[in-house]
Write an enzyme that holds these catalytic residues in place. Structure first.
Site, mmCIF file in Angstrom:
data_model
loop_
_atom_site.group_PDB
_atom_site.id
_atom_site.type_symbol
_atom_site.label_atom_id
_atom_site.label_comp_id
_atom_site.label_asym_id
_atom_site.label_seq_id
_atom_site.Cartn_x
_atom_site.Cartn_y
_atom_site.Cartn_z
ATOM 1 N N LEU A 30 0.867 -1.183 0.000
ATOM 2 C CA LEU A 30 0.000 0.000 0.000
ATOM 3 C C LEU A 30 0.900 1.228 0.000
ATOM 4 O O LEU A 30 1.745 1.387 0.890
ATOM 5 C CB LEU A 30 -0.879 0.006 1.253
ATOM 6 C CG LEU A 30 -1.826 1.202 1.372
ATOM 7 C CD1 LEU A 30 -3.007 1.067 0.399
ATOM 8 C CD2 LEU A 30 -2.373 1.328 2.793
ATOM 9 N N GLU A 63 4.262 9.974 1.328
ATOM 10 C CA GLU A 63 5.212 10.626 0.412
ATOM 11 C C GLU A 63 6.233 11.397 1.236
ATOM 12 O O GLU A 63 6.011 11.650 2.431
ATOM 13 C CB GLU A 63 4.455 11.602 -0.497
ATOM 14 C CG GLU A 63 3.404 10.890 -1.324
ATOM 15 C CD GLU A 63 2.766 11.798 -2.365
ATOM 16 O OE1 GLU A 63 3.026 13.032 -2.365
ATOM 17 O OE2 GLU A 63 1.996 11.253 -3.184
ATOM 18 N N ALA A 107 4.289 14.112 2.672
ATOM 19 C CA ALA A 107 2.903 13.828 3.092
ATOM 20 C C ALA A 107 2.866 12.522 3.868
ATOM 21 O O ALA A 107 2.806 11.442 3.284
ATOM 22 C CB ALA A 107 1.981 13.739 1.874
ATOM 23 N N GLY A 108 2.972 12.640 5.200
ATOM 24 C CA GLY A 108 2.888 11.460 6.064
ATOM 25 C C GLY A 108 1.607 11.535 6.860
ATOM 26 O O GLY A 108 0.555 11.092 6.405
ATOM 27 N N GLU A 149 -6.100 -1.452 9.712
ATOM 28 C CA GLU A 149 -4.646 -1.357 9.886
ATOM 29 C C GLU A 149 -4.294 -1.096 11.353
ATOM 30 O O GLU A 149 -3.414 -1.738 11.931
ATOM 31 C CB GLU A 149 -4.079 -0.214 9.019
ATOM 32 C CG GLU A 149 -2.602 0.035 9.292
ATOM 33 C CD GLU A 149 -1.957 1.047 8.351
ATOM 34 O OE1 GLU A 149 -2.707 1.773 7.652
ATOM 35 O OE2 GLU A 149 -0.721 1.103 8.298
ATOM 36 N N GLY A 192 19.097 -7.524 31.536
ATOM 37 C CA GLY A 192 20.426 -6.938 31.727
ATOM 38 C C GLY A 192 21.262 -7.001 30.450
ATOM 39 O O GLY A 192 20.738 -6.883 29.334
ATOM 40 N N GLY A 193 22.572 -7.216 30.631
ATOM 41 C CA GLY A 193 23.499 -7.220 29.486
ATOM 42 C C GLY A 193 23.127 -8.265 28.454
ATOM 43 O O GLY A 193 23.317 -8.061 27.249
ATOM 44 N N THR A 198 0.587 8.346 13.735
ATOM 45 C CA THR A 198 1.425 8.518 14.932
ATOM 46 C C THR A 198 0.574 8.696 16.196
ATOM 47 O O THR A 198 -0.634 8.943 16.121
ATOM 48 C CB THR A 198 2.324 9.774 14.783
ATOM 49 O OG1 THR A 198 1.457 10.915 14.737
ATOM 50 C CG2 THR A 198 3.169 9.720 13.517
HETATM 51 C C1 LIG Z 1 9.021 1.200 8.689
HETATM 52 C C2 LIG Z 1 7.875 1.978 8.145
HETATM 53 C C3 LIG Z 1 6.928 1.335 7.355
HETATM 54 C C4 LIG Z 1 5.878 2.073 6.792
HETATM 55 N N1 LIG Z 1 5.002 1.453 5.914
HETATM 56 C C5 LIG Z 1 4.140 2.212 5.186
HETATM 57 C C6 LIG Z 1 3.371 1.642 4.117
HETATM 58 O O1 LIG Z 1 3.414 0.428 3.854
HETATM 59 N N2 LIG Z 1 2.582 2.459 3.375
HETATM 60 C C7 LIG Z 1 2.487 3.800 3.617
HETATM 61 O O2 LIG Z 1 1.780 4.482 2.909
HETATM 62 N N3 LIG Z 1 3.188 4.374 4.642
HETATM 63 C C8 LIG Z 1 4.017 3.609 5.417
HETATM 64 N N4 LIG Z 1 4.741 4.183 6.433
HETATM 65 C C9 LIG Z 1 4.596 5.600 6.709
HETATM 66 C C10 LIG Z 1 3.936 5.930 8.042
HETATM 67 O O3 LIG Z 1 2.564 5.726 7.971
HETATM 68 C C11 LIG Z 1 4.325 7.384 8.356
HETATM 69 O O4 LIG Z 1 5.682 7.367 8.740
HETATM 70 C C12 LIG Z 1 3.455 8.010 9.428
HETATM 71 O O5 LIG Z 1 2.135 8.168 8.987
HETATM 72 C C13 LIG Z 1 3.996 9.378 9.886
HETATM 73 O O6 LIG Z 1 4.296 10.186 8.810
HETATM 74 P P1 LIG Z 1 5.754 10.878 8.709
HETATM 75 O O7 LIG Z 1 6.764 9.842 8.976
HETATM 76 O O8 LIG Z 1 5.832 11.590 7.411
HETATM 77 O O9 LIG Z 1 5.824 11.893 9.897
HETATM 78 P P2 LIG Z 1 5.287 13.405 9.911
HETATM 79 O O10 LIG Z 1 3.869 13.432 9.429
HETATM 80 O O11 LIG Z 1 6.257 14.271 9.210
HETATM 81 O O12 LIG Z 1 5.299 13.729 11.448
HETATM 82 C C14 LIG Z 1 6.492 14.031 12.154
HETATM 83 C C15 LIG Z 1 6.130 14.253 13.634
HETATM 84 O O13 LIG Z 1 5.208 15.346 13.715
HETATM 85 C C16 LIG Z 1 4.055 14.933 14.409
HETATM 86 N N5 LIG Z 1 2.861 15.581 13.862
HETATM 87 C C17 LIG Z 1 2.419 15.572 12.580
HETATM 88 N N6 LIG Z 1 1.243 16.232 12.489
HETATM 89 C C18 LIG Z 1 0.958 16.653 13.752
HETATM 90 C C19 LIG Z 1 -0.146 17.374 14.317
HETATM 91 N N7 LIG Z 1 -1.174 17.774 13.554
HETATM 92 N N8 LIG Z 1 -0.113 17.642 15.644
HETATM 93 C C20 LIG Z 1 0.926 17.230 16.424
HETATM 94 N N9 LIG Z 1 1.981 16.522 15.937
HETATM 95 C C21 LIG Z 1 1.969 16.246 14.619
HETATM 96 C C22 LIG Z 1 3.954 13.437 14.171
HETATM 97 O O14 LIG Z 1 3.158 12.801 15.140
HETATM 98 C C23 LIG Z 1 5.416 13.054 14.257
HETATM 99 O O15 LIG Z 1 5.792 12.901 15.591
HETATM 100 C C24 LIG Z 1 5.761 3.458 7.066
HETATM 101 C C25 LIG Z 1 6.688 4.079 7.904
HETATM 102 C C26 LIG Z 1 7.747 3.376 8.427
HETATM 103 C C27 LIG Z 1 8.751 4.091 9.267
#
Ligand SMILES: Cc1cc2nc3c(=O)[nH]c(=O)nc-3n(C[C@H](O)[C@H](O)[C@H](O)COP(=O)(O)OP(=O)(O)OC[C@H]3O[C@@H](n4cnc5c(N)ncnc54)[C@H](O)[C@@H]3O)c2cc1C
Length: 388
Positions: free
Chosen positions: A133, A137, A140-141, A251, A348-349, A374
């Site tokens: 999935l 981006e 765009a997380g 999910e 521990g260790g 998150t």
């Molecule tokens: C190992 C791994 C596997 C993954 N697998 C997938 C996958 O299969 N498909 C997919 O599409 N995605 C995947 N992801 C992406 C994952 O869903 C995102 O990392 C997650 O949604 C957070 O987005 P970001 O990393 O861009 O963090 P950001 O959105 O940049 O956030 C950074 C920090 O800011 C905080 N923050 C953001 N907005 C706010 C707000 N409004 N208020 C307060 N705090 C905020 C966040 O909580 C976080 O602590 C994966 C990520 C990892 C690390």
């Protein structure tokens, strides 16, 4: 619920048949996955044959209908599978399988055309095609509305331009279920989903290094003028945001179930360790401080279990369970990190240097408060449910 004698008594939503499935899955995980976990972690990859084997055993289509090769079961069947996968000893293996069955293929089942289900869902259930999935981006997380990858209509279909990142199964996937912008205006409107064959010209991918989930291939994907046929659109045009939202609940529930499975294993291990490790002429468990720490770990496990099973019951009954699922995800992911950290402390260790996979569990579980939404985003959703 785990009884004192180690027996499980089915408690709703689990029934006898779910417990029979649990026993079958546990045997498969302990016999065919766990012995290879160390090697797969070192190799930074688990073989695709795991998908084919699970396909043969009918484990990739537990909740899908018979007509596509599924087992005709229910959500609770898949919940059992995902809880038990935690026993494989590699968060990466569980994540790769979980992404395939739990987040990438459900949209094809729910929103795909008959032809798409035959071409993409049926082979995924057999383990012949692997799915990923692709929503996140580089810019765009948490904020899905910021997706910038575009899908522009052409005479023959669509052309895709953009990039995805952190995609689980991204290196090995045969196809991506991918979100792109089909209307220029920003925001939630104008997102659509596509099924994108990964061997199309213009698709390139690169594995990412990471703290945990070592056996899982997490990829960055470039989409350079990728030409898609018209029938690559999945579901309704411009309605992709609803598809994302529909998928999130399962999910997050699966992540909560995975965390419970992991906490359960950690508590089992730490109890054994505390009984068998002599310190100052007595086993560790003779110290009240240690017993209390373990009691707290067990309490976190059981609190997480109660929240998650409650959310699962509502979800499986078709009830709106957004708050319950969100709370379960929020609580269990942090709880699992705390449990793994306490477990490492008691080891521990030996724990820090790799005994019984405890340090790996801590690294793997740290993804929980980030992936699938998150902690901060979970708190936002719970807050909204309270009218905040
Ligand atoms: C190992 C791994 C596997 C993954 N697998 C997938 C996958 O299969 N498909 C997919 O599409 N995605 C995947 N992801 C992406 C994952 O869903 C995102 O990392 C997650 O949604 C957070 O987005 P970001 O990393 O861009 O963090 P950001 O959105 O940049 O956030 C950074 C920090 O800011 C905080 N923050 C953001 N907005 C706010 C707000 N409004 N208020 C307060 N705090 C905020 C966040 O909580 C976080 O602590 C994966 C990520 C990892 C690390």
């Amino acid at each position: 619920m785990l009884e004192g004698n180690g027996e499980r008594r089915p408690v709703p939503p689990f029934e006898d048949r779910h417990e029979q499935l649990r026993a079958r899955v546990r045997e498969f995980v302990e016999r065919e996955l766990a012995p290879h976990a160390d090697a797969w972690e070192r190799e930074r990859f688990f073989p695709n044959s795991v998908f084919r084997r699970m396909g043969e055993l009918g484990l990739l289509g537990l909740k899908y209908p018979h007509e596509y090769g599924g087992a005709g079961g229910d959500w609770v069947d898949e919940a059992v599978l995902c809880e038990e996968l935690a026993r494989c000893g590699s968060g990466g293996v569980a994540a790769g399988i979980g992404a395939h069955i739990g987040i990438a293929t459900p949209p094809v089942w729910k929103f795909g055309s008959e032809e798409q289900k035959r071409r993409y869902l049926a082979p995924a259930i057999r383990g012949e095609k692997i799915a990923a999935l692709a929503i996140t981006e580089p810019d765009a997380g948490s904020d899905v509305a910021a997706i910038r990858t575009t899908a522009t209509r052409t005479q023959s279909g669509w052309v895709l331009r953009g990039a995805k990142t952190y995609i689980t199964n991204g290196v090995r996937a045969d196809y991506f279920v991918l979100a792109a912008r089909t209307r220029p205006e920003g925001g939630h409107q104008g997102l659509s989903f596509f099924i994108v064959d990964s061997d199309l010209p213009g698709v390139s991918r690169r594995p990412l290094a990471k703290l945990g989930w070592h056996a899982s291939d997490t990829a960055e994907i470039a989409l350079d003028d990728v030409e898609l046929p018209a029938d690559a659109l999945l579901g309704e045009e411009h309605r992709g945001f609803y598809l994302i939202m529909a998928n999130f609940q399962w999910e997050r529930l699966l992540m909560a179930l995975g965390a419970i499975g992991s906490m359960r294993v950690l508590v089992e291990r730490v109890v054994e360790r505390a009984k068998s490790r002599p310190v100052g002429g007595r086993p560790l468990v003779a110290r009240q401080a240690i017993r209390h720490r373990i009691a707290e770990m067990a309490t976190l496990l059981h609190a997480g279990e109660a929240l998650t099973y409650h959310a699962l019951r509502l979800f499986a009954a078709g009830t709106d369970a957004v708050r319950e699922v969100t709370e379960a995800k929020l609580f269990t992911q942090r709880a699992a990190v705390r449990v793994a950290d306490a477990c490492l402390q008691i080891y521990g260790g030996a724990g820090y240097t790799g005994a019984d996979g405890i340090e790996r569990a801590l690294r793997d579980l740290r993804l929980g408060p980030i992936g699938g939404g998150t902690d901060e985003i979970m708190r936002e959703i719970v807050g909204r449910s309270l009218g905040l």
